[in-house]
Design an enzyme around this catalytic site. Structure first.
Site, short mmCIF file in Angstrom:
data_model
loop_
_atom_site.label_atom_id
_atom_site.label_comp_id
_atom_site.label_asym_id
_atom_site.label_seq_id
_atom_site.Cartn_x
_atom_site.Cartn_y
_atom_site.Cartn_z
N TYR A 87 0.84 -1.20 0.00
CA TYR A 87 0.00 0.00 0.00
C TYR A 87 0.87 1.25 0.00
O TYR A 87 1.87 1.31 0.70
CB TYR A 87 -0.90 0.04 1.24
CG TYR A 87 -1.90 -1.10 1.35
CD1 TYR A 87 -2.14 -1.96 0.29
CD2 TYR A 87 -2.63 -1.29 2.51
CE1 TYR A 87 -3.07 -2.98 0.39
CE2 TYR A 87 -3.56 -2.31 2.63
CZ TYR A 87 -3.77 -3.16 1.56
OH TYR A 87 -4.69 -4.16 1.67
N GLU A 140 -19.95 -0.05 21.32
CA GLU A 140 -20.97 0.12 20.27
C GLU A 140 -21.60 1.51 20.24
O GLU A 140 -22.31 1.85 19.28
CB GLU A 140 -22.04 -0.98 20.40
CG GLU A 140 -21.48 -2.34 19.94
CD GLU A 140 -22.43 -3.50 20.18
OE1 GLU A 140 -23.17 -3.46 21.17
OE2 GLU A 140 -22.43 -4.44 19.36
#
Ligand SMILES: [Zn+2]
Ligand SMILES: [Zn+2]
Length: 389
Positions: free
Chosen positions: A287, A361
């Site tokens: 990358y 969450e």
């Protein structure tokens, strides 16, 4: 939206899929996008999905991106939503990225008439080493309509939930790899003079290659080389024929990237020659450096600050990890930012790729809000202003 987001995230979490195999995840994504009434293109880069919401009025096209792949590792059954598939785990939070982008889609599907310009959702496969982002770009994810700016986020266990981390320019490193095979001549450990010992050569290579960043790179630039695998030998008294070294090379600029590569080649050649052994060097580019557009990073910081206060938007320093979001940023301006997920009270403190990794969450609705604010700001929709009336 929180319960809906949690359900989606847990569904993906329990059914993790590896890079380019995200068939069920991809289906879940495309079904929601279709239900929202968006234009949907499936099967880009095998399992990638692109959703498009065309605004009623003309304007710019903004894209947001999530990755969908998991990692090849077992997840211990500590939580009720642990992976149901042996050897596969979402230990990098890509399940959260996917859920957050679907949340943004749900939000805009409820106010399509307020969209000026276009919003594009890019769900890509294979971020973990497979370069799914590169394939998505090659297969046209940034075209039709042409994307003017792109934003992506990664959850971040170093920042508490409720905080956003922003890079100014460079965010993550170019990540290349090399293999050196030292080809000597084996024999008895008691008679090294009759052999060409590849183990001793490997020892010299290990120290000299690791000296490159400290001696050849400008100390104010960044570069790191780590040899992470050494293989060779079978017994205490046998000099082997060959030893293999495998390493990673990280840099934050194209110049340092080339300097490191050419010095490794030189050191391997010189050390091997001095010991009279052969070698094979394989060098592979991975990358590229992830370079944000400073203006787009400012936009992220400012749009997020407006919702959560300047004190909750923090600058983050570049790190030597890698991200294939860099391929999108090579083509269009944009910014890659961080969403905090650390929550010590809930025991959410573990690093990426750990079997204990989890997210808080609360980041799901929070992440949705941050993306909505960024899109609102970039397209000039004025949702923020309306909220305040
Ligand atoms: Zn990862
Ligand atoms: Zn990741």
């Amino acid at each position: 939206m929180k319960d809906w987001l949690i359900e989606i995230r847990r569904t993906i979490h329990m059914n993790p899929e590896l890079g380019f195999e995200e068939i069920e995840t991809s289906r879940l994504v495309s079904q929601w996008l279709e239900r929202f009434g968006f234009e949907v293109v499936k099967g880009i880069a095998k399992t990638g999905v692109v959703g498009l919401l065309r605004g009623k009025q003309p304007g710019k096209t903004v894209a947001i991106r999530a990755d969908m792949d998991c990692l090849p590792m077992d997840e211990p059954a500590r939580v009720p939503y642990a992976s149901k598939i042996k050897g596969k785990m979402h230990a990098c939070g890509h399940d959260a990225h996917t859920a957050i982008l679907l949340g943004v889609a749900k939000y805009f599907s409820s106010i399509p008439d307020q969209v000026r310009g276009n919003i594009k959702w890019i769900f890509q496969p294979a971020e973990e080493g497979g370069g799914g982002g590169e394939v998505m770009v090659k297969e046209g994810a940034l075209e039709n309509p042409k994307v003017d700016a792109i934003f992506g986020a990664h959850v971040f266990p170093l920042l508490p939930t409720g905080k956003v981390g922003v890079y100014e320019r460079e965010g993550l490193a170019a990540a290349d790899r090399f293999t050196v095979k030292v080809i000597g001549k084996g024999g008895h450990g008691a008679f090294p003079h009759l052999c060409k010992d590849p183990i001793l050569v490997a020892g010299h290579l290990i120290t000299q290659i690791h000296s490159i960043p400290s001696r050849d790179i400008n100390p104010t630039d960044s570069g790191v080389i780590s040899i992470c695998k050494v293989s060779g030998g079978t017994a205490f008294n046998i000099i082997p024929d060959e030893v293999e070294l495998l390493g990673t090379v990280r840099s934050l600029t194209a110049q340092v990237r080339e300097e490191l590569k050419s010095r490794i080649e030189q050191v391997v050649r010189g050390v091997s020659q001095s010991f009279g052994v052969d070698y094979r060097l394989d060098y592979a580019y991975g990358y590229p450096v992830l370079v944000n557009d400073p203006e787009m990073s400012k936009l992220v910081a400012s749009a997020c600050s407006q919702g959560i206060g300047e004190e909750n938007v923090v600058p983050v320093k570049p790190a030597m990890g890698a991200e294939d979001f860099s391929y999108y940023l090579e083509k269009v301006p944009g910014s890659f930012f961080r969403l905090g997920i650390r929550n010590e009270a809930r025991g959410i403190i573990h690093p990426y790729h750990s079997t204990l990794f989890d997210i808080d969450e609360d980041v799901l609705p929070f992440g949705v809000e941050m993306f909505v604010r960024i899109i609102d700001r970039y397209l000039g929709l004025g949702i923020e202003a309306q909220d305040q009336r």
